[in-house]
Design a protein around this motif. Structure first.
Motif, PDB file in Angstrom:
ATOM      1  N   CYS A  96      -2.489  -4.049   2.527  1.00  0.00           N
ATOM      2  CA  CYS A  96      -3.321  -2.852   2.660  1.00  0.00           C
ATOM      3  C   CYS A  96      -4.672  -3.201   3.289  1.00  0.00           C
ATOM      4  CB  CYS A  96      -3.531  -2.208   1.290  1.00  0.00           C
ATOM      5  SG  CYS A  96      -4.370  -0.621   1.388  1.00  0.00           S
ATOM      6  N   ASP A 136     -10.426   6.580  -1.899  1.00  0.00           N
ATOM      7  CA  ASP A 136      -9.139   6.114  -2.428  1.00  0.00           C
ATOM      8  C   ASP A 136      -7.927   6.578  -1.628  1.00  0.00           C
ATOM      9  OD1 ASP A 136     -10.567   4.899  -4.416  1.00  0.00           O
ATOM     10  OD2 ASP A 136     -10.225   6.480  -5.886  1.00  0.00           O
ATOM     11  N   LYS A 154      -6.499   2.151  -0.104  1.00  0.00           N
ATOM     12  CA  LYS A 154      -7.191   1.628  -1.277  1.00  0.00           C
ATOM     13  C   LYS A 154      -8.665   1.469  -0.963  1.00  0.00           C
ATOM     14  CE  LYS A 154      -4.007  -1.084  -4.004  1.00  0.00           C
ATOM     15  NZ  LYS A 154      -3.755  -2.396  -4.583  1.00  0.00           N
ATOM     16  N   GLN A 206     -11.726   1.446  -6.261  1.00  0.00           N
ATOM     17  CA  GLN A 206     -10.444   1.700  -6.919  1.00  0.00           C
ATOM     18  C   GLN A 206      -9.925   0.397  -7.547  1.00  0.00           C
ATOM     19  OE1 GLN A 206      -7.109   2.500  -4.299  1.00  0.00           O
ATOM     20  NE2 GLN A 206      -6.340   4.064  -5.716  1.00  0.00           N
TER      21      GLN A 206
END
Length: 114
Positions: free
Chosen positions: A24, A53, A57, A61
């Motif tokens: 991510c 968020d 990500k 978070q």
């Protein structure tokens, strides 16, 4: 940052991406250089998803998932600029300083053991 934030699963992907875990992307660095006459101009920009968020990500978070309080934008920027100044001073023509920076980079390198 300290106090648990250093344990967040943030990694660096060559040459300029910041990842949460292995898959991510949450940020990156852009460098633009130009030579004008005898002057060299270097512009460096960095973007990091601190608190949005969705659809990805964010650092906050991840902090929340690790029972850490969120980081304010002001605190984050002050930490980034203080560290940047420290690392620029560390490198400052010192080969040992460069070695220390590369060791730190490889500590968070996403491509380890590949």
């Amino acid at each position: 940052m300290g106090n648990g934030y250093e344990n967040l699963d943030l990694q660096l992907k060559w040459p300029n991406d910041i990842y949460a875990g292995q898959h991510c992307k949450i940020g990156g660095v852009v460098v633009f250089t130009s030579i004008i006459g005898s002057s060299i101009h270097v512009n460096v920009g960095c973007g990091v998803n601190l608190s949005n968020d969705e659809p990805t990500k964010s650092i906050n978070q991840m902090a929340n998932q690790n029972d850490l309080p969120p980081i304010s934008r002001e605190s984050f920027l002050s930490q980034v600029f203080n560290k940047l100044e420290y690392y620029l001073d560390t490198i400052g023509g010192n080969s040992e300083g460069e070695k220390d920076i590369f060791n730190l980079y490889h500590k968070y390198w996403l491509h380890g053991n590949q």
